[in-house]
Design a protein around this motif. Structure first.
Motif, PDB file in Angstrom:
ATOM      1  N   SER A  52       0.827  -1.205   0.000  1.00 33.63           N
ATOM      2  CA  SER A  52       0.000   0.000   0.000  1.00 33.63           C
ATOM      3  C   SER A  52       0.869   1.267   0.000  1.00 33.63           C
ATOM      4  O   SER A  52       0.562   2.235  -0.671  1.00 33.63           O
ATOM      5  CB  SER A  52      -0.984   0.000   1.179  1.00 33.63           C
ATOM      6  OG  SER A  52      -0.305   0.217   2.364  1.00 33.63           O
ATOM      7  N   ILE A  53       2.007   1.222   0.752  1.00 32.34           N
ATOM      8  CA  ILE A  53       2.902   2.388   0.775  1.00 32.34           C
ATOM      9  C   ILE A  53       3.529   2.584  -0.610  1.00 32.34           C
ATOM     10  O   ILE A  53       3.579   3.685  -1.157  1.00 32.34           O
ATOM     11  CB  ILE A  53       3.994   2.212   1.865  1.00 32.34           C
ATOM     12  CG1 ILE A  53       3.335   2.265   3.245  1.00 32.34           C
ATOM     13  CG2 ILE A  53       5.077   3.282   1.752  1.00 32.34           C
ATOM     14  CD1 ILE A  53       4.217   1.828   4.380  1.00 32.34           C
ATOM     15  N   ALA A  76       2.393   1.553  -3.504  1.00 30.47           N
ATOM     16  CA  ALA A  76       1.379   1.998  -4.481  1.00 30.47           C
ATOM     17  C   ALA A  76       1.146   3.497  -4.357  1.00 30.47           C
ATOM     18  O   ALA A  76       1.009   4.197  -5.360  1.00 30.47           O
ATOM     19  CB  ALA A  76       0.076   1.238  -4.257  1.00 30.47           C
ATOM     20  N   GLY A  77       1.137   3.997  -3.112  1.00 31.80           N
ATOM     21  CA  GLY A  77       0.959   5.431  -2.873  1.00 31.80           C
ATOM     22  C   GLY A  77       2.099   6.234  -3.484  1.00 31.80           C
ATOM     23  O   GLY A  77       1.880   7.235  -4.163  1.00 31.80           O
ATOM     24  N   LYS A 129       1.889   6.218  -7.246  1.00 34.16           N
ATOM     25  CA  LYS A 129       0.829   7.098  -7.745  1.00 34.16           C
ATOM     26  C   LYS A 129       1.295   8.550  -7.699  1.00 34.16           C
ATOM     27  O   LYS A 129       1.102   9.305  -8.651  1.00 34.16           O
ATOM     28  CB  LYS A 129      -0.441   6.913  -6.889  1.00 34.16           C
ATOM     29  CG  LYS A 129      -1.650   7.563  -7.545  1.00 34.16           C
ATOM     30  CD  LYS A 129      -2.842   7.563  -6.634  1.00 34.16           C
ATOM     31  CE  LYS A 129      -3.959   8.372  -7.270  1.00 34.16           C
ATOM     32  NZ  LYS A 129      -4.979   8.732  -6.330  1.00 34.16           N
ATOM     33  N   PRO A 137      -1.316  13.011   0.212  1.00 27.69           N
ATOM     34  CA  PRO A 137      -2.482  12.122   0.154  1.00 27.69           C
ATOM     35  C   PRO A 137      -2.227  10.827   0.924  1.00 27.69           C
ATOM     36  O   PRO A 137      -1.078  10.416   1.088  1.00 27.69           O
ATOM     37  CB  PRO A 137      -2.648  11.839  -1.345  1.00 27.69           C
ATOM     38  CG  PRO A 137      -1.316  12.121  -1.937  1.00 27.69           C
ATOM     39  CD  PRO A 137      -0.677  13.163  -1.099  1.00 27.69           C
ATOM     40  N   LEU A 138      -3.302  10.210   1.410  1.00 28.76           N
ATOM     41  CA  LEU A 138      -3.183   8.949   2.130  1.00 28.76           C
ATOM     42  C   LEU A 138      -2.824   7.840   1.149  1.00 28.76           C
ATOM     43  O   LEU A 138      -3.046   7.986  -0.056  1.00 28.76           O
ATOM     44  CB  LEU A 138      -4.509   8.614   2.813  1.00 28.76           C
ATOM     45  CG  LEU A 138      -4.872   9.501   3.995  1.00 28.76           C
ATOM     46  CD1 LEU A 138      -6.268   9.161   4.487  1.00 28.76           C
ATOM     47  CD2 LEU A 138      -3.885   9.333   5.128  1.00 28.76           C
ATOM     48  N   PRO A 139      -2.240   6.697   1.626  1.00 36.16           N
ATOM     49  CA  PRO A 139      -1.905   5.603   0.715  1.00 36.16           C
ATOM     50  C   PRO A 139      -3.117   5.194  -0.124  1.00 36.16           C
ATOM     51  O   PRO A 139      -4.251   5.248   0.339  1.00 36.16           O
ATOM     52  CB  PRO A 139      -1.494   4.460   1.657  1.00 36.16           C
ATOM     53  CG  PRO A 139      -1.074   5.129   2.894  1.00 36.16           C
ATOM     54  CD  PRO A 139      -1.878   6.375   3.000  1.00 36.16           C
ATOM     55  N   VAL A 140      -2.814   4.772  -1.331  1.00 40.95           N
ATOM     56  CA  VAL A 140      -3.887   4.393  -2.263  1.00 40.95           C
ATOM     57  C   VAL A 140      -4.623   3.167  -1.742  1.00 40.95           C
ATOM     58  O   VAL A 140      -4.024   2.258  -1.205  1.00 40.95           O
ATOM     59  CB  VAL A 140      -3.271   4.041  -3.638  1.00 40.95           C
ATOM     60  CG1 VAL A 140      -4.341   3.613  -4.622  1.00 40.95           C
ATOM     61  CG2 VAL A 140      -2.495   5.209  -4.158  1.00 40.95           C
ATOM     62  N   GLU A 142      -6.846   0.297  -3.180  1.00 41.97           N
ATOM     63  CA  GLU A 142      -7.391  -0.312  -4.394  1.00 41.97           C
ATOM     64  C   GLU A 142      -8.787  -0.835  -4.100  1.00 41.97           C
ATOM     65  O   GLU A 142      -9.016  -1.461  -3.084  1.00 41.97           O
ATOM     66  CB  GLU A 142      -6.509  -1.480  -4.850  1.00 41.97           C
ATOM     67  CG  GLU A 142      -5.115  -1.051  -5.287  1.00 41.97           C
ATOM     68  CD  GLU A 142      -5.139  -0.202  -6.555  1.00 41.97           C
ATOM     69  OE1 GLU A 142      -6.136  -0.247  -7.295  1.00 41.97           O
ATOM     70  OE2 GLU A 142      -4.167   0.537  -6.772  1.00 41.97           O
TER      71      GLU A 142
END
Lengths: 516, 171
Positions: free
Chosen positions: A493-494, A496-497, A500, B71-74, B76
């Motif tokens: 998740s980190i 991917a952030g 992005k 921004p906060l972590p994505v 999915e």
């Protein structure tokens, strides 16, 4: 051999046959209604299985689940509103066919693909579950404890949008599951001096509140004070024979796609945490990539419907593999079926084949029969089920709400269970709104007693020697896997952030460059 | 409500819940250690401990994101179309709270009323009120659906499963 024969004979008893047919028919009907899915239907109907024998109860619920998977395709094809999440990919090609007047053909493709995927998956379950369960019998409490830990983390990590919220939901589920009599002292725990809590919370009100009632409250938001009705489906089918019927050539030209979809569904279903929607989208994606007519996808390709339906239907039986072999539910429907087993005094897991062999073969028989009945019920009731998508919500929702209330009461004839259901519908409402996984909660709730029992056995057998755990390589490997799943999901998740943000920065830089 | 607000509120509530559980509920309502096996408080403490740790960690990340304006972590999602507004989080405002109250209140009243006025009257009244709340204004439909559904469930419970309906038996 005698057991197999006796079990199969049980499955063809009139009562068993009748309940499987009724289960399939109700399943297709509720699946066709947008907003009601398989696990929700199982939660609503579990209370009435109290009054059935274990075989008829499980046969009925399995039939219900199988029917709901196909039922989801009905509204997906006719309304472009998937009745169940896993039917979303079916809508992409099913609805364009309906617009062309070929809705019946699309539904036939969905039905035959569902039946094919489901039947093959059931055969795989029958062939591999018992031998795997025999191997699983060698597992001791340390391995069971570690295995449940892995399952909970995988479900909390993969099945949710955030592992931290998934673990919080699982933790809450475990805590709620521990309410009641503590296994070592046999004294009440976390009962808050409420005598009805001393025996623990029943699965029925908790599941109805979390799965059905909270969902209906959210769905009713569209109507509060405004009034409303169902979207009307385009149920006017073409009268042309070639638009209505599906030829053998058309069906078998997609055989490879169906087989691939089934294999994807079996793989996904056998893994805890991944649900039917994942299988459905994965299969659709693969079918599109490998198809010779890629441009037809999204415009009414029968291959797309076949890929989606064969994959999502094959998840039903495959998700029973971890349940029957290890006693771990792979998804919500399997968790509800586990609850049904427990209500009838059985603990799913490898011992089930040893202690209730005849029943297990009876269930296998019912599973296979349910596939056949799905074909018959779906084929002959197709036009009738199409009408179900037009039931006005203003009539449907009060029926579901009242059934939730009375279903909670029915289990133990107790108004306290209705109160419990309302409390958990409140909890479920906020879990949905705040994006916490009710799946992780429910599986934590169901597995908590078994998890604690395994831990107590480890502690008692080892006489508080923590090194005992390290002498069991399988348990150690599973615990390492648990930490790996948590670390991997956090990192994912980190990462991917970051990716992005980097992509956004790159796009912004290019834009600025062009502007200059 | 932004995602940062939503998450912060939820984590703070969870942290308070965990502290109450760890300091009061678990010690008070758990049997004493019998001298063998694991303590009855061990698994609840572990479960609540994991919740507390995760909530604190997540609150820290949310706080940092807010402070650094990042921004906060994505997250999915399988079905982005499920979201109400497409902005990455579910709506929870005053209207939703009113709606929740409007649905839950008749349910709570039903539970209380059924004990005093019996299943039949309470259920018919409840179903009529519920239909009215979700927007049905046709009195004939209100009455017919409420009466038929109450009667069907009465017959199913009483004669199908042999379960007494809740509350006083008027018929």
């Amino acid at each position: 051999m005698e057991m197999i024969f006796a079990g199969l004979m049980d499955s063809i008893s009139p009562a068993s046959l009748m309940f499987v047919v009724v289960g399939v028919a109700i399943g297709v009907l509720v699946g066709a209604i947008p907003g009601i899915n398989g696990p929700m239907a199982i939660a609503l109907f579990i209370p009435i299985t109290y009054y059935m024998t274990p075989l008829t109860a499980i046969g009925f619920l399995v039939g219900l689940n199988k029917g709901a998977f196909f039922g989801g395709a009905v509204s997906a094809v006719l309304l472009r509103t998937p009745g169940t999440p896993e039917a979303a990919a079916t809508a992409w090609d099913g609805y364009p066919l309906t617009q062309q007047g070929k809705g019946e053909k699309a539904l036939r493709m969905a039905l035959y693909s569902s039946v094919a995927g489901d039947f093959l998956s059931t055969i795989v379950l029958v062939v591999i579950a018992a031998p795997l369960a025999a191997v699983a019998l060698f597992m001791g409490p340390a391995e069971i404890f570690a295995l449940i830990s892995v399952a909970l983390t995988v479900i909390a990590g993969i099945g949710t949008t955030s592992i931290s919220r998934g673990l919080i939901a699982a933790g809450l589920g475990i805590t709620v599951g521990l309410i009641g009599t503590e296994p070592v002292t046999a004294l009440p725990r976390l009962a808050f001096d409420i005598y009805q809590l001393e025996g623990g919370l029943s699965l029925i009100p908790v599941a109805i509140g979390l799965l059905a009632f909270s969902e209906i409250i959210i769905q009713m938001e569209r109507f509060t004070g405004k009034g409303g009705g169902a979207e009307h489906a385009a149920t006017v089918f073409s009268s042309k024979r070639e638009d209505r019927l599906l030829s053998l050539k058309e069906f078998f030209s997609n055989a490879r796609t169906l087989l691939r979809g089934t294999l994807i569904g079996i793989g996904v279903g056998a893994m805890p945490g991944l649900g039917a929607p994942v299988a459905s989208f994965m299969s659709y994606d693969q079918a599109m990539k490998r198809s010779k007519q890629k441009d037809q996808f999204g415009k009414g390709a029968l291959e797309g419907i076949g890929a989606s339906e064969s994959a999502n239907s094959s998840v039903v039986a495959a998700s029973l593999i971890p349940l029957f072999v290890l006693g771990i539910p792979g998804n919500l429907a399997a968790a509800m079926l586990m609850g049904a087993f427990m209500i009838h005094g059985m603990q799913p897991g490898p011992l089930l084949f040893k202690e209730n062999a005849q029943l297990m073969y009876g269930i296998y028989g019912s599973l296979l029969l349910a596939s056949g009945f799905l074909l018959v019920v779906g084929r002959f009731g197709m036009r009738w089920f199409c009408k179900a998508v037009n039931i006005p919500s203003l009539i449907l929702y009060p029926i579901v709400v009242f059934t939730c209330i009375m279903g909670s009461y029915l289990g133990r004839s107790s108004m306290f269970d209705v109160v419990v259901m309302l409390v958990f519908s409140f909890v479920g409402y906020f879990m949905r709104k705040f994006d916490y996984s009710y799946v992780a909660f429910l599986i934590g709730f169901i597995l908590a007693p078994e998890w604690e029992r395994a831990l107590q056995q480890v502690v008692i057998i080892s006489q508080h020697d923590t090194y005992m755990f390290f002498q069991r390589p399988v348990a150690v490997a599973l615990m390492v896997l648990t930490f790996f799943v948590v670390a991997r999901t956090f990192w994912g998740s980190i990462h991917a952030g970051r990716k992005k943000r980097a992509a956004e920065a790159a796009v912004a830089a290019v834009g600025q460059h062009k502007g200059d | 409500m932004t995602r940062i607000n939503r998450d912060s509120i939820a984590y703070v509530v969870i942290i308070i819940f965990c502290i109450v559980m760890l300091t009061w509920a678990i010690p008070t309502y758990t049997p004493a250690y019998p001298g063998y096996g694991a303590s009855a408080a061990l698994v609840p403490n572990v479960a609540i401990g994991v919740m507390l740790f995760m909530a604190c960690l997540s609150l820290f990340f949310v706080g940092m994101a807010s402070y650094l304006k990042k921004p906060l972590p994505v997250e999915e999602r399988e079905f982005p179309e499920d979201l109400n507004d497409g902005s990455g989080f579910t709506q929870l405002g005053r209207t939703d709270m009113k709606h929740l109250t409007a649905i839950m209140l008749p349910c709570v009243l039903l539970v209380v009323a059924i004990e005093y006025i019996g299943y039949a009257l309470a259920s018919v009244a409840f179903l009529m009120i519920l239909q009215y709340i979700i927007g049905c204004r046709k009195w004939m439909q209100l009455t017919v659906v409420a009466t038929v559904l109450t009667a069907v469930l009465y017959v199913t419970m009483r004669y199908g499963f042999g379960v007494p309906v809740p509350g006083p038996q008027f018929f």
